[in-house]
Scaffold this active site. Structure first.
Site, PDB file in Angstrom:
ATOM      1  N   LYS A   1      35.856  52.163  35.649  1.00 33.82           N
ATOM      2  CA  LYS A   1      35.327  51.391  34.508  1.00 33.82           C
ATOM      3  C   LYS A   1      34.832  52.345  33.418  1.00 33.82           C
ATOM      4  O   LYS A   1      35.026  52.096  32.225  1.00 33.82           O
ATOM      5  CB  LYS A   1      34.199  50.458  34.946  1.00 33.82           C
ATOM      6  CG  LYS A   1      34.623  49.291  35.815  1.00 33.82           C
ATOM      7  CD  LYS A   1      35.559  48.300  35.130  1.00 33.82           C
ATOM      8  CE  LYS A   1      34.874  47.457  34.078  1.00 33.82           C
ATOM      9  NZ  LYS A   1      35.788  46.389  33.570  1.00 33.82           N
TER      10      LYS A   1
ATOM     11  N   TYR B   1      35.089  52.560  41.731  1.00 37.01           N
ATOM     12  CA  TYR B   1      35.049  51.425  40.797  1.00 37.01           C
ATOM     13  C   TYR B   1      34.381  51.829  39.497  1.00 37.01           C
ATOM     14  O   TYR B   1      34.949  51.672  38.407  1.00 37.01           O
ATOM     15  CB  TYR B   1      34.312  50.234  41.431  1.00 37.01           C
ATOM     16  CG  TYR B   1      33.882  49.194  40.414  1.00 37.01           C
ATOM     17  CD1 TYR B   1      34.826  48.440  39.732  1.00 37.01           C
ATOM     18  CD2 TYR B   1      32.525  48.987  40.125  1.00 37.01           C
ATOM     19  CE1 TYR B   1      34.434  47.500  38.776  1.00 37.01           C
ATOM     20  CE2 TYR B   1      32.127  48.052  39.179  1.00 37.01           C
ATOM     21  CZ  TYR B   1      33.084  47.309  38.510  1.00 37.01           C
ATOM     22  OH  TYR B   1      32.706  46.386  37.566  1.00 37.01           O
TER      23      TYR B   1
ATOM     24  N   THR C   1      30.452  47.333  32.795  1.00 32.86           N
ATOM     25  CA  THR C   1      29.403  47.180  33.796  1.00 32.86           C
ATOM     26  C   THR C   1      28.285  48.204  33.618  1.00 32.86           C
ATOM     27  O   THR C   1      28.519  49.296  33.082  1.00 32.86           O
ATOM     28  CB  THR C   1      30.025  47.349  35.201  1.00 32.86           C
ATOM     29  OG1 THR C   1      28.981  47.435  36.167  1.00 32.86           O
ATOM     30  CG2 THR C   1      30.855  48.628  35.314  1.00 32.86           C
ATOM     31  N   ASP C   2      27.112  47.868  34.132  1.00 29.77           N
ATOM     32  CA  ASP C   2      25.997  48.837  34.100  1.00 29.77           C
ATOM     33  C   ASP C   2      26.218  49.978  35.091  1.00 29.77           C
ATOM     34  O   ASP C   2      25.548  51.010  35.018  1.00 29.77           O
ATOM     35  CB  ASP C   2      24.655  48.136  34.364  1.00 29.77           C
ATOM     36  CG  ASP C   2      24.557  47.435  35.719  1.00 29.77           C
ATOM     37  OD1 ASP C   2      25.533  47.451  36.496  1.00 29.77           O
ATOM     38  OD2 ASP C   2      23.487  46.856  36.001  1.00 29.77           O
ATOM     39  N   GLU C   3      27.174  49.802  36.028  1.00 31.22           N
ATOM     40  CA  GLU C   3      27.355  50.834  37.063  1.00 31.22           C
ATOM     41  C   GLU C   3      27.851  52.150  36.483  1.00 31.22           C
ATOM     42  O   GLU C   3      27.737  53.187  37.130  1.00 31.22           O
ATOM     43  CB  GLU C   3      28.329  50.341  38.143  1.00 31.22           C
ATOM     44  CG  GLU C   3      27.829  49.103  38.838  1.00 31.22           C
ATOM     45  CD  GLU C   3      28.409  48.889  40.227  1.00 31.22           C
ATOM     46  OE1 GLU C   3      29.065  49.785  40.764  1.00 31.22           O
ATOM     47  OE2 GLU C   3      28.191  47.793  40.762  1.00 31.22           O
TER      48      GLU C   3
HETATM   49  P1  NAD Z   1      36.874  39.314  39.636  1.00 27.08           P
HETATM   50  O1  NAD Z   1      37.287  40.374  40.609  1.00 27.08           O
HETATM   51  O2  NAD Z   1      36.257  38.072  40.141  1.00 27.08           O
HETATM   52  O3  NAD Z   1      38.136  38.871  38.761  1.00 27.08           O
HETATM   53  C1  NAD Z   1      39.052  39.789  38.234  1.00 27.08           C
HETATM   54  C2  NAD Z   1      40.256  39.008  37.710  1.00 27.08           C
HETATM   55  O4  NAD Z   1      41.177  39.965  37.138  1.00 27.08           O
HETATM   56  C3  NAD Z   1      41.011  38.243  38.792  1.00 27.08           C
HETATM   57  O5  NAD Z   1      41.322  36.945  38.347  1.00 27.08           O
HETATM   58  C4  NAD Z   1      42.278  39.075  39.000  1.00 27.08           C
HETATM   59  O6  NAD Z   1      43.378  38.287  39.411  1.00 27.08           O
HETATM   60  C5  NAD Z   1      42.476  39.650  37.612  1.00 27.08           C
HETATM   61  N1  NAD Z   1      43.256  40.898  37.643  1.00 27.08           N
HETATM   62  C6  NAD Z   1      43.079  41.963  38.472  1.00 27.08           C
HETATM   63  N2  NAD Z   1      44.025  42.900  38.217  1.00 27.08           N
HETATM   64  C7  NAD Z   1      44.776  42.425  37.194  1.00 27.08           C
HETATM   65  C8  NAD Z   1      45.901  42.942  36.477  1.00 27.08           C
HETATM   66  N3  NAD Z   1      46.418  44.146  36.770  1.00 27.08           N
HETATM   67  N4  NAD Z   1      46.424  42.192  35.493  1.00 27.08           N
HETATM   68  C9  NAD Z   1      45.908  40.969  35.187  1.00 27.08           C
HETATM   69  N5  NAD Z   1      44.860  40.427  35.857  1.00 27.08           N
HETATM   70  C10 NAD Z   1      44.300  41.152  36.837  1.00 27.08           C
HETATM   71  O7  NAD Z   1      35.930  40.060  38.599  1.00 27.08           O
HETATM   72  P2  NAD Z   1      34.628  39.511  37.857  1.00 27.08           P
HETATM   73  O8  NAD Z   1      33.472  39.654  38.753  1.00 27.08           O
HETATM   74  O9  NAD Z   1      34.943  38.205  37.243  1.00 27.08           O
HETATM   75  O10 NAD Z   1      34.489  40.631  36.724  1.00 27.08           O
HETATM   76  C11 NAD Z   1      35.148  40.477  35.467  1.00 27.08           C
HETATM   77  C12 NAD Z   1      34.878  41.704  34.621  1.00 27.08           C
HETATM   78  O11 NAD Z   1      33.471  41.854  34.431  1.00 27.08           O
HETATM   79  C13 NAD Z   1      35.358  43.006  35.239  1.00 27.08           C
HETATM   80  O12 NAD Z   1      35.876  43.819  34.212  1.00 27.08           O
HETATM   81  C14 NAD Z   1      34.103  43.635  35.832  1.00 27.08           C
HETATM   82  O13 NAD Z   1      34.199  45.043  35.846  1.00 27.08           O
HETATM   83  C15 NAD Z   1      33.068  43.163  34.843  1.00 27.08           C
HETATM   84  N6  NAD Z   1      31.685  42.988  35.382  1.00 27.08           N
HETATM   85  C16 NAD Z   1      31.474  42.235  36.497  1.00 27.08           C
HETATM   86  C17 NAD Z   1      30.165  42.052  36.953  1.00 27.08           C
HETATM   87  C18 NAD Z   1      29.859  41.212  38.166  1.00 27.08           C
HETATM   88  O14 NAD Z   1      28.691  41.171  38.595  1.00 27.08           O
HETATM   89  N7  NAD Z   1      30.816  40.501  38.751  1.00 27.08           N
HETATM   90  C19 NAD Z   1      29.098  42.654  36.263  1.00 27.08           C
HETATM   91  C20 NAD Z   1      29.377  43.443  35.154  1.00 27.08           C
HETATM   92  C21 NAD Z   1      30.677  43.589  34.703  1.00 27.08           C
HETATM   93  O1  DAU Z   2      26.158  46.037  38.459  1.00 28.28           O
HETATM   94  C1  DAU Z   2      27.284  45.317  38.057  1.00 28.28           C
HETATM   95  C2  DAU Z   2      28.282  45.270  39.199  1.00 28.28           C
HETATM   96  O2  DAU Z   2      27.762  44.357  40.154  1.00 28.28           O
HETATM   97  C3  DAU Z   2      29.678  44.852  38.762  1.00 28.28           C
HETATM   98  O3  DAU Z   2      30.196  45.807  37.883  1.00 28.28           O
HETATM   99  C4  DAU Z   2      30.599  44.709  39.980  1.00 28.28           C
HETATM  100  O4  DAU Z   2      31.861  44.219  39.582  1.00 28.28           O
HETATM  101  C5  DAU Z   2      29.968  43.722  40.947  1.00 28.28           C
HETATM  102  O5  DAU Z   2      30.751  43.620  42.103  1.00 28.28           O
HETATM  103  C6  DAU Z   2      28.543  44.161  41.297  1.00 28.28           C
HETATM  104  O6  DAU Z   2      28.560  45.381  42.085  1.00 28.28           O
HETATM  105  P1  DAU Z   2      27.580  45.583  43.336  1.00 28.28           P
HETATM  106  O7  DAU Z   2      28.131  46.617  44.219  1.00 28.28           O
HETATM  107  O8  DAU Z   2      26.180  45.724  42.879  1.00 28.28           O
HETATM  108  O9  DAU Z   2      27.740  44.099  43.984  1.00 28.28           O
HETATM  109  P2  DAU Z   2      27.853  43.590  45.496  1.00 28.28           P
HETATM  110  O10 DAU Z   2      27.675  42.114  45.449  1.00 28.28           O
HETATM  111  O11 DAU Z   2      29.051  44.159  46.183  1.00 28.28           O
HETATM  112  O12 DAU Z   2      26.562  44.232  46.159  1.00 28.28           O
HETATM  113  C7  DAU Z   2      25.261  43.966  45.651  1.00 28.28           C
HETATM  114  C8  DAU Z   2      24.268  44.740  46.495  1.00 28.28           C
HETATM  115  O13 DAU Z   2      24.245  44.179  47.822  1.00 28.28           O
HETATM  116  C9  DAU Z   2      24.641  46.204  46.689  1.00 28.28           C
HETATM  117  O14 DAU Z   2      23.445  46.975  46.706  1.00 28.28           O
HETATM  118  C10 DAU Z   2      25.305  46.239  48.056  1.00 28.28           C
HETATM  119  C11 DAU Z   2      24.593  45.130  48.821  1.00 28.28           C
HETATM  120  N1  DAU Z   2      25.407  44.438  49.844  1.00 28.28           N
HETATM  121  C12 DAU Z   2      26.618  43.936  49.496  1.00 28.28           C
HETATM  122  C13 DAU Z   2      27.405  43.290  50.432  1.00 28.28           C
HETATM  123  C14 DAU Z   2      28.768  42.749  50.050  1.00 28.28           C
HETATM  124  C15 DAU Z   2      24.898  44.269  51.132  1.00 28.28           C
HETATM  125  O15 DAU Z   2      23.767  44.705  51.435  1.00 28.28           O
HETATM  126  N2  DAU Z   2      25.666  43.620  52.056  1.00 28.28           N
HETATM  127  C16 DAU Z   2      26.915  43.141  51.759  1.00 28.28           C
HETATM  128  O16 DAU Z   2      27.586  42.590  52.676  1.00 28.28           O
END
Ligand code: NAD
Ligand code: DAU
Length: 356
Positions: free
Chosen positions: A162, A158, A132-134
């Site tokens: 990561k 988180y 992730t970019d975080e």
């Molecule tokens: P998600 O939370 O939707 O899905 C995570 C999946 O991993 C789920 O299916 C869960 O059951 C599985 N999991 C969790 N713990 C596990 C374990 N111990 N063993 C096996 N499976 C397990 O996550 P996502 O949003 O699909 O993100 C996927 C990946 O991409 C993550 O590594 C996250 O850090 C990264 N990522 C997500 C975003 C985003 O915006 N969602 C952005 C950048 C990077």
């Molecule tokens: O940047 C990549 C990341 O983006 C991934 O690594 C994470 O897995 C993914 O969950 C996401 O993280 P964020 O914290 O940016 O996503 P989230 O959707 O939780 O929140 C996006 C923005 O919106 C953040 O600034 C918080 C805000 N927010 C979120 C929720 C859930 C609100 O203002 N209200 C809300 O109820």
């Protein structure tokens, strides 16, 4: 075949569905089915011999070793993680366990498998780590976007977990020569996203006539990427990325949260008008997320320069498709809003009194 971890989650499931729509190479899908894992998303693959779903934990070394021994995957694409920042603040333990210990377990099992391969197969093996970019921390309004050489400054449990996993992946390459690739991606959106993240939460709440909770002043900025574009970037990096390298993946689309929410309200006003008036009436300012990063921005020039990848969707096209998908799939939404989901929503928003 390839081994995908976390392939029942949002991005992992999109990746598996896209992979099998464009390739006949089978997938072993290892997922623990936490609250974020959803077999229903994979229903189109029911009975498809190219998809082997394994319900299990990436921290289970014996299981992971058995999967390598039995199926001899030529690559690992590692999505499995605890991924929600607010949950990491509420309970960081699961994040350290899955994101750090789980990645370590996979790396060790992959290393044992890879070391024992005959020379030709060893050269072809890949371990792609999805991150992730975080990990790069928070930017000021005029700071340049994150490049791959930006120092790591993770701020939440988180992102710290990561970052730790990224460092392990890097070290396994540097020390043992494991052929790794890492992608650091910005915020994804699209179909099948669990409605605890900003975009699906706002759509689902709006349709239910519930408040749209904006943390703080709503001016936190994220770079938004359509999930299908993230999946195509991962396929490119897996196929042609340089070993040991990191590739930033982003949508060239920075937007403040409030702007995102108003865009969603306008789309819903058009596609599903409410008799009560514009959905924007539901916007509600609530207490901020502790340690809330102000701005993320991805410089995605390296992946474009080296691999020719650019996102195909604009935010306007991607968000319209996404809203339409949630409108067309009320059954999927209802099924993920289980008891566990309702408990989380009650806990996360209970302490966030409405701000004036
Ligand atoms: P998600 O939370 O939707 O899905 C995570 C999946 O991993 C789920 O299916 C869960 O059951 C599985 N999991 C969790 N713990 C596990 C374990 N111990 N063993 C096996 N499976 C397990 O996550 P996502 O949003 O699909 O993100 C996927 C990946 O991409 C993550 O590594 C996250 O850090 C990264 N990522 C997500 C975003 C985003 O915006 N969602 C952005 C950048 C990077
Ligand atoms: O940047 C990549 C990341 O983006 C991934 O690594 C994470 O897995 C993914 O969950 C996401 O993280 P964020 O914290 O940016 O996503 P989230 O959707 O939780 O929140 C996006 C923005 O919106 C953040 O600034 C918080 C805000 N927010 C979120 C929720 C859930 C609100 O203002 N209200 C809300 O109820």
């Amino acid at each position: 075949m390839i081994l995908v971890t976390g392939g029942a989650g949002f991005i992992g499931a999109n990746f598996v569905l896209d992979w099998l729509a464009t390739s006949d190479e089978p997938v072993i899908n290892l997922d623990a089915l936490t609250y974020a894992g959803n077999r229903e998303t994979l229903a189109p693959l029911e009975g498809d011999a190219r998809h082997l779903f394994v319900h299990g934990d990436i921290c289970d070394r014996a299981l992971v070793e058995r999967l390598f021994a039995e199926h001899k995957p030529r690559a690992v694409v590692h999505f499995a993680a605890e991924s929600h920042v607010d949950r990491s603040i509420d309970g960081p333990g699961a994040f350290v366990r899955t994101n750090v210990d789980g990645t370590f377990t996979l790396l060790e099992a992959a290393r044992a498998h890879w070391s024992a391969l005959p020379a030709g197969e060893r050269e072809l093996f890949r371990f792609l780590h999805v991150s992730t970019d975080e990990v790069y921390g928070s930017l000021g309004p005029n700071d340049p976007a994150f490049t791959e050489t930006k120092t790591y400054e993770p701020n939440s449990p988180y992102s710290a977990s990561k970052a730790a996993s990224d460092h392990l992946v890097r070290a396994w390459h540097h020390t043992y020569g494991l052929p790794v690739l890492t992608t650091n991606c910005s915020n994804n959106y699209g179909h099948y996203q669990f409605p605890e993240k900003l975009i699906p939460l706002m759509i689902v709440n709006a349709l239910a006539g519930k408040p749209l909770p904006i943390y703080g002043d709503g001016q936190n900025v994220r770079d938004w990427l359509y999930v299908g574009d993230h999946c195509s970037a991962i396929r490119e990096v897996l196929a042609r990325g340089r070993l040991g390298e990191t590739y930033n993946v982003g949508g060239w689309n920075e937007m403040a949260n409030l702007e995102i929410v108003h865009t969603l309200c306008a789309l819903l006003d058009e596609l599903r008008p409410s008799a009560a008036g514009s959905y924007a009436r539901l916007v509600t300012y609530v207490k901020d997320r502790p340690g809330h990063d102000r701005r993320y921005a991805i410089d995605a020039r390296k992946i474009e320069r080296e691999l020719g990848w650019r996102p195909a969707e604009t935010f306007q096209s991607g968000i319209r498709k996404t809203v339409q998908w949630y409108l067309d799939n009320p059954g999927w939404i209802a099924n993920v809003q289980s008891g566990a989901y309702r408990d989380w929503v009650a806990r996360n928003y209970a302490g966030r009194e409405v701000q004036p």
